[in-house]
Design an enzyme around this catalytic site. Structure first.
Site, PDB file in Angstrom:
ATOM      1  CG  HIS A  37      -1.899   1.088   1.295  1.00  0.00           C
ATOM      2  ND1 HIS A  37      -2.045   1.918   2.368  1.00  0.00           N
ATOM      3  CD2 HIS A  37      -2.812   1.503   0.378  1.00  0.00           C
ATOM      4  CE1 HIS A  37      -3.012   2.785   2.134  1.00  0.00           C
ATOM      5  NE2 HIS A  37      -3.496   2.554   0.940  1.00  0.00           N
ATOM      6  NE  ARG A  38      -2.128   5.708   1.062  1.00  0.00           N
ATOM      7  CZ  ARG A  38      -2.733   6.344   2.048  1.00  0.00           C
ATOM      8  NH1 ARG A  38      -2.035   7.150   2.843  1.00  0.00           N
ATOM      9  NH2 ARG A  38      -4.027   6.217   2.269  1.00  0.00           N
ATOM     10  CD  GLU A  64      -2.785   1.996  -3.381  1.00  0.00           C
ATOM     11  OE1 GLU A  64      -3.785   2.658  -3.668  1.00  0.00           O
ATOM     12  OE2 GLU A  64      -1.889   2.424  -2.616  1.00  0.00           O
ATOM     13  CG  HIS A  79      -3.524   9.141  -0.198  1.00  0.00           C
ATOM     14  ND1 HIS A  79      -4.259   9.900   0.692  1.00  0.00           N
ATOM     15  CD2 HIS A  79      -4.258   8.035  -0.430  1.00  0.00           C
ATOM     16  CE1 HIS A  79      -5.381   9.267   0.983  1.00  0.00           C
ATOM     17  NE2 HIS A  79      -5.410   8.127   0.324  1.00  0.00           N
ATOM     18  CD  GLU A 138      -7.207   5.315  -4.865  1.00  0.00           C
ATOM     19  OE1 GLU A 138      -6.505   4.689  -4.048  1.00  0.00           O
ATOM     20  OE2 GLU A 138      -8.185   6.028  -4.541  1.00  0.00           O
ATOM     21  CE  LYS A 140      -6.940   8.781  -2.784  1.00  0.00           C
ATOM     22  NZ  LYS A 140      -7.499   7.486  -2.383  1.00  0.00           N
ATOM     23  CG  ASP A 265      -0.372   0.811   5.570  1.00  0.00           C
ATOM     24  OD1 ASP A 265      -0.496   1.087   4.358  1.00  0.00           O
ATOM     25  OD2 ASP A 265      -0.991   1.399   6.471  1.00  0.00           O
TER      26      ASP A 265
HETATM   27  O1  G3P Z   1      -5.871   0.520  -2.709  1.00  0.00           O
HETATM   28  C1  G3P Z   1      -6.959   0.962  -1.992  1.00  0.00           C
HETATM   29  C2  G3P Z   1      -6.691   2.093  -1.112  1.00  0.00           C
HETATM   30  O2  G3P Z   1      -5.462   2.661  -1.374  1.00  0.00           O
HETATM   31  C3  G3P Z   1      -7.767   3.114  -1.193  1.00  0.00           C
HETATM   32  O3  G3P Z   1      -7.685   4.011  -0.161  1.00  0.00           O
HETATM   33  O4  G3P Z   1      -7.216   6.178   0.818  1.00  0.00           O
HETATM   34  O5  G3P Z   1      -5.478   4.425   0.881  1.00  0.00           O
HETATM   35  O6  G3P Z   1      -6.030   5.534  -1.258  1.00  0.00           O
HETATM   36  P1  G3P Z   1      -6.541   5.092   0.070  1.00  0.00           P
HETATM   37 CA    CA Z   2      -4.723   4.402  -2.855  1.00  0.00          CA
END
Ligand code: G3P
Ligand code: CA
Length: 270
Positions: A37-38, A64, A79, A138, A140, A265
């Site tokens: 995640h990120r 991600e 983000h 993503e 955004k 994460d």
């Molecule tokens: O990959 C899904 C997730 O990243 C969506 O929420 O806020 O972390 O971008 P957020």
């Molecule tokens: Ca995301």
């Protein structure tokens, strides 16, 4: 010094073939794929090169990341719609030029060891990681950035990252209009619908049917997840990635749910 014994060669072969794999449905595969995640946001400042490299070291199948657009129409990996939380600057991404964004420190807010980290441009990100690992991209806040879908599509197309060969790019968003548009632009790229609803409110059959004209994944927030929801997502022909996993208890709990991927994460928890 690493010796290229038979065992090491086999390990490298298996690692590379896994990273290039077509995503199997949960019924075909024993364990969910690992998605950082990120990058590895639990260990490093999110959406920076430090974070993405750490995620790779921790063996992720996919990175991600979040894409937005600057005042001068450049795509950047960040983000929030402002730079306030994750840099030493202030302001909206859409009101800052790429040059202004590149001057910011995107690491010290997390730890002073990361003070040299910058917000990556989307091009820099793709040049570093495209074709080497899966990318879960993503889009955004696309309603803030008219034309962002075309720009993302062009960056992917010019690097040959839209083919079904090699590590995949999957595009996801909360914005269904943007996803439909992206699907029309690049039908070969699989689409994921992100869903976040308050607990108790699920995803209706009507919604699942409407997603099926353009999406291959339905990706709910972890707080919504139940065995029934996962089974309904699968029955409608979708795969699913769950977000965001933040501790080992959540990993253990989700192992019984037979999902295709976990967005975490701390990728080493997976
Ligand atoms: O990959 C899904 C997730 O990243 C969506 O929420 O806020 O972390 O971008 P957020
Ligand atoms: Ca995301």
């Amino acid at each position: 010094m690493l010796k290229f014994t038979k065992a090491v060669c086999r390990w490298i072969y298996l690692s590379l073939s896994r990273k290039g794999m077509k995503i199997k449905s949960a019924s075909e595969s024993r364990s969910p794929i690992k998605i950082g995640h990120r990058g590895a946001a639990g260990y490093c400042p999110e959406n920076t090169f430090a974070s993405f490299h750490r995620a790779l070291l921790l063996g992720v199948d996919f990175l991600e990341m979040d894409v937005q657009m600057t005042k001068d129409g450049e795509l950047v990996v960040i983000h929030d719609s402002t730079v306030n939380r994750t840099t030493n600057g202030k302001g909206k991404v859409k009101d800052l030029t790429l040059k202004e964004i590149k001057a910011l420190d995107a690491g010290s807010w997390f730890d002073s060891r990361f003070s040299s980290e910058k917000i990556p441009s989307f091009g820099e990100f793709l040049d570093a990681f495209g074709g080497k690992v899966g990318i879960l991209l993503e889009i955004k806040n696309p309603s803030l950035y008219p034309g962002i879908e075309e720009k993302i599509a062009n960056e992917l197309l010019k690097r040959g990252l839209t083919s079904l060969e090699g590590p995949q790019v999957i595009v996801q968003s909360f914005d269904q209009y943007s996803l439909k548009k992206f699907h029309q632009l690049v039908p070969s790229i699989q689409i994921g619908v992100l869903v976040k609803k308050i607990t108790g409110k699920g995803i209706s059959d009507q919604e699942l049917v409407s997603f099926s004209s353009y999406a291959s994944f339905v990706n709910p927030k972890i707080t919504m997840v139940s065995k029934r929801l996962i089974s309904r997502i699968h029955q409608h022909g979708f795969k699913t990635f769950i977000w965001t996993v933040k501790n080992r208890n959540e990993v253990d709990f989700l192992r019984h749910y037979h999902v295709e991927g976990l967005i975490c994460d701390f990728p080493d928890f997976l």
